[in-house]
Design a protein around this motif. Sequence first.
Motif, PDB file in Angstrom:
ATOM      1  N   ALA A 183       1.151  10.967  38.361  1.00  0.00           N
ATOM      2  CA  ALA A 183       0.753  11.770  36.991  1.00  0.00           C
ATOM      3  C   ALA A 183       0.696  10.750  35.804  1.00  0.00           C
ATOM      4  O   ALA A 183       0.165  10.667  35.101  1.00  0.00           O
ATOM      5  N   ASN A 196      -3.074   8.882  27.254  1.00  0.00           N
ATOM      6  CA  ASN A 196      -3.614   8.382  28.565  1.00  0.00           C
ATOM      7  C   ASN A 196      -2.982   9.410  29.731  1.00  0.00           C
ATOM      8  O   ASN A 196      -3.774   9.481  30.616  1.00  0.00           O
ATOM      9  N   ILE A 197      -1.745  10.092  29.664  1.00  0.00           N
ATOM     10  CA  ILE A 197      -1.211  10.734  30.678  1.00  0.00           C
ATOM     11  C   ILE A 197      -2.161  12.009  30.878  1.00  0.00           C
ATOM     12  O   ILE A 197      -2.575  12.410  31.891  1.00  0.00           O
ATOM     13  N   GLY A 217      -5.777  11.105  31.664  1.00  0.00           N
ATOM     14  CA  GLY A 217      -6.122  10.554  32.675  1.00  0.00           C
ATOM     15  C   GLY A 217      -6.662   9.276  32.660  1.00  0.00           C
ATOM     16  O   GLY A 217      -7.033   8.493  33.768  1.00  0.00           O
ATOM     17  N   GLY A 218      -6.656   8.564  31.569  1.00  0.00           N
ATOM     18  CA  GLY A 218      -7.249   7.032  31.008  1.00  0.00           C
ATOM     19  C   GLY A 218      -7.441   7.166  29.789  1.00  0.00           C
ATOM     20  O   GLY A 218      -6.957   7.759  28.940  1.00  0.00           O
ATOM     21  N   ASN A 219      -8.326   5.905  29.179  1.00  0.00           N
ATOM     22  CA  ASN A 219      -8.313   5.896  27.925  1.00  0.00           C
ATOM     23  C   ASN A 219      -8.971   6.602  27.116  1.00  0.00           C
ATOM     24  O   ASN A 219      -9.403   6.663  25.873  1.00  0.00           O
ATOM     25  N   HIS A 220     -10.336   7.549  27.882  1.00  0.00           N
ATOM     26  CA  HIS A 220     -10.801   8.366  27.181  1.00  0.00           C
ATOM     27  C   HIS A 220     -11.320   9.663  28.119  1.00  0.00           C
ATOM     28  O   HIS A 220     -10.825   9.610  29.328  1.00  0.00           O
ATOM     29  N   ILE A 221     -11.689  10.788  27.498  1.00  0.00           N
ATOM     30  CA  ILE A 221     -12.165  11.955  28.276  1.00  0.00           C
ATOM     31  C   ILE A 221     -13.153  11.685  29.358  1.00  0.00           C
ATOM     32  O   ILE A 221     -14.113  11.309  28.829  1.00  0.00           O
ATOM     33  N   GLY A 222     -12.727  12.016  30.553  1.00  0.00           N
ATOM     34  CA  GLY A 222     -13.621  11.631  31.521  1.00  0.00           C
ATOM     35  C   GLY A 222     -13.538  12.323  33.072  1.00  0.00           C
ATOM     36  O   GLY A 222     -12.704  13.426  33.144  1.00  0.00           O
ATOM     37  N   ALA A 223     -13.809  11.667  34.125  1.00  0.00           N
ATOM     38  CA  ALA A 223     -13.777  12.069  35.368  1.00  0.00           C
ATOM     39  C   ALA A 223     -12.259  12.395  35.838  1.00  0.00           C
ATOM     40  O   ALA A 223     -12.023  13.525  36.142  1.00  0.00           O
ATOM     41  N   ALA A 224     -11.237  11.467  35.192  1.00  0.00           N
ATOM     42  CA  ALA A 224      -9.894  12.043  35.751  1.00  0.00           C
ATOM     43  C   ALA A 224      -9.209  12.987  34.607  1.00  0.00           C
ATOM     44  O   ALA A 224      -8.457  13.793  35.187  1.00  0.00           O
ATOM     45  N   ASP A 235     -16.800   5.271  35.583  1.00  0.00           N
ATOM     46  CA  ASP A 235     -15.230   6.324  35.147  1.00  0.00           C
ATOM     47  C   ASP A 235     -14.520   6.491  36.188  1.00  0.00           C
ATOM     48  O   ASP A 235     -14.885   7.772  36.987  1.00  0.00           O
ATOM     49  N   HIS A 236     -13.448   5.876  36.466  1.00  0.00           N
ATOM     50  CA  HIS A 236     -12.600   6.126  37.605  1.00  0.00           C
ATOM     51  C   HIS A 236     -13.476   5.957  39.001  1.00  0.00           C
ATOM     52  O   HIS A 236     -14.048   4.827  39.256  1.00  0.00           O
ATOM     53  N   TRP A 237     -14.087   7.034  39.633  1.00  0.00           N
ATOM     54  CA  TRP A 237     -14.888   7.013  40.781  1.00  0.00           C
ATOM     55  C   TRP A 237     -16.066   7.391  40.490  1.00  0.00           C
ATOM     56  O   TRP A 237     -16.909   7.374  41.469  1.00  0.00           O
ATOM     57  N   PRO A 274      -2.093   6.527  34.463  1.00  0.00           N
ATOM     58  CA  PRO A 274      -2.666   6.155  33.416  1.00  0.00           C
ATOM     59  C   PRO A 274      -2.206   5.568  32.192  1.00  0.00           C
ATOM     60  O   PRO A 274      -3.082   4.787  31.158  1.00  0.00           O
ATOM     61  N   ALA A 275      -0.981   5.836  32.009  1.00  0.00           N
ATOM     62  CA  ALA A 275      -0.190   5.017  30.785  1.00  0.00           C
ATOM     63  C   ALA A 275      -0.088   3.872  30.932  1.00  0.00           C
ATOM     64  O   ALA A 275       0.238   2.855  29.902  1.00  0.00           O
ATOM     65  N   ALA A 313       0.589   6.551  25.023  1.00  0.00           N
ATOM     66  CA  ALA A 313       0.778   6.979  26.168  1.00  0.00           C
ATOM     67  C   ALA A 313       0.619   8.151  26.770  1.00  0.00           C
ATOM     68  O   ALA A 313      -0.028   8.459  27.694  1.00  0.00           O
TER      69      ALA A 313
END
Lengths: 197, 223
Positions: free
Chosen positions: A40, B175-176, B179-186, A87-89, A43-44, B172
């Motif tokens: 979880a 990002n948590i 799910g990453g540095n920007h709003i996206g797939a994660a 973007d990731h996958w 990403p940080a 941090a």
Amino acid sequence: MAGKQPQKAGWTRRDFFNWVLNVTMGVIALLVAVPAVGAAITPAFARSKPIWIRLGLASKLQAASLAAGTGGVGSVVKASYTYTALDHWVKQPASDYAYLRYIGGSCPFYILSPICTHLGCHVDWVPSANQFHCPCHGSVYTIDGLNVSGPAPRPLGVFRWKLTNGEVWIAREDTFTGAWERQGESPRRPCLMVKQA
Amino acid sequence: MFTRFVRWLDERMMVSPLWRDIADHPVPAHTNPSERVSAFVYCFGGVTFLLIIAQFVTGMFLAMDYVPDITNAYNSTRYIMDHVLFGKQLLSMHNWGSTLIIIMVTLHMLRIYWMGVYKKPRELNWLVGVTLLLIILTFGFTGYLLPWDEKAYFATQVGVSFVQYVPFIGKALFNIIAGGNHIGAATLSRFFAIHVLFLPALLLSFLGLHFLMIRRNGITGPY
């Protein structure tokens, strides 16, 4: 009956098995929690490399900027570009633009990200005011991208760039503005031309 | 017929006392709208619960046709609206239901506040209730992103950006959540998981505590 028996001093057989059971459950809980929480919060700690994107011929960009300005001084022009965003996958074709200005000298191009550092809208270049105005909450930036008014907390991002075979390439970073970010109002104009090896 | 079935069930499971404890107990006259119409204010919490059950049902069926992936989320949402039988109605019920829940839960909280129900010994249930409010608001926030249209995307970008202003751990935290540095797939897959797995589990647990404490403490009034 059990309650009437005097408790033995020290560990009983039952105490021991309770302890073993608790420790085993604790270990199992930990074994589940560590990878779960780890997944979880990954990403940080994620770091990613910039991707290099071709912006166009340096001569053309220079001519466009000079044409927008007056008396041989370049002004801000929109330089559109397309690239493949990962973007990731998910791999997707994407497009955006940068605000480019010809400034001459050893670092001839000054390339700004249009992303407002407040909440991520695209700022507009207003030639009459010589400023960038954000349409969302009214942030104002100077021609150098320094935030001078409104809620914007930082200056606009600056693209690192390089010259390859007469073409300008910019480094799109995985940051909020997509470019290299200045934390404060740096009085010195950052030259972010990457020297060719 | 039904009585015989209940008797058959009771011989094996003894459900009657359970049912009596949960649903078949008398309530005070001052909370009964058929005795006094103004007692409808006591129904806000129960109506919220009914709406929550409706959200569970519509949500489960929406999940049959929804894909939490940025290339297909919008298309699958459009598919639900345009091609699934009663899909538009299902989606609208889920959408409007979420708004109604926020309205009902606000009215419920106002009633609790107005009548001073949060005082001892019910202060612990007030805390549980506030936690439920936060869970419900998080439901709304995560669900808003799922159609993955422009409004959803930028609303989430603005919303998640707020956490960046938390001292020291803001970046941090962003990002948590994203799910990453920007709003996206994660972000989308995270929000989907939170919306359909994490939050329902939390919601049901806290609702259980909420109702248990209502039974233990009883209803306040009359005033």
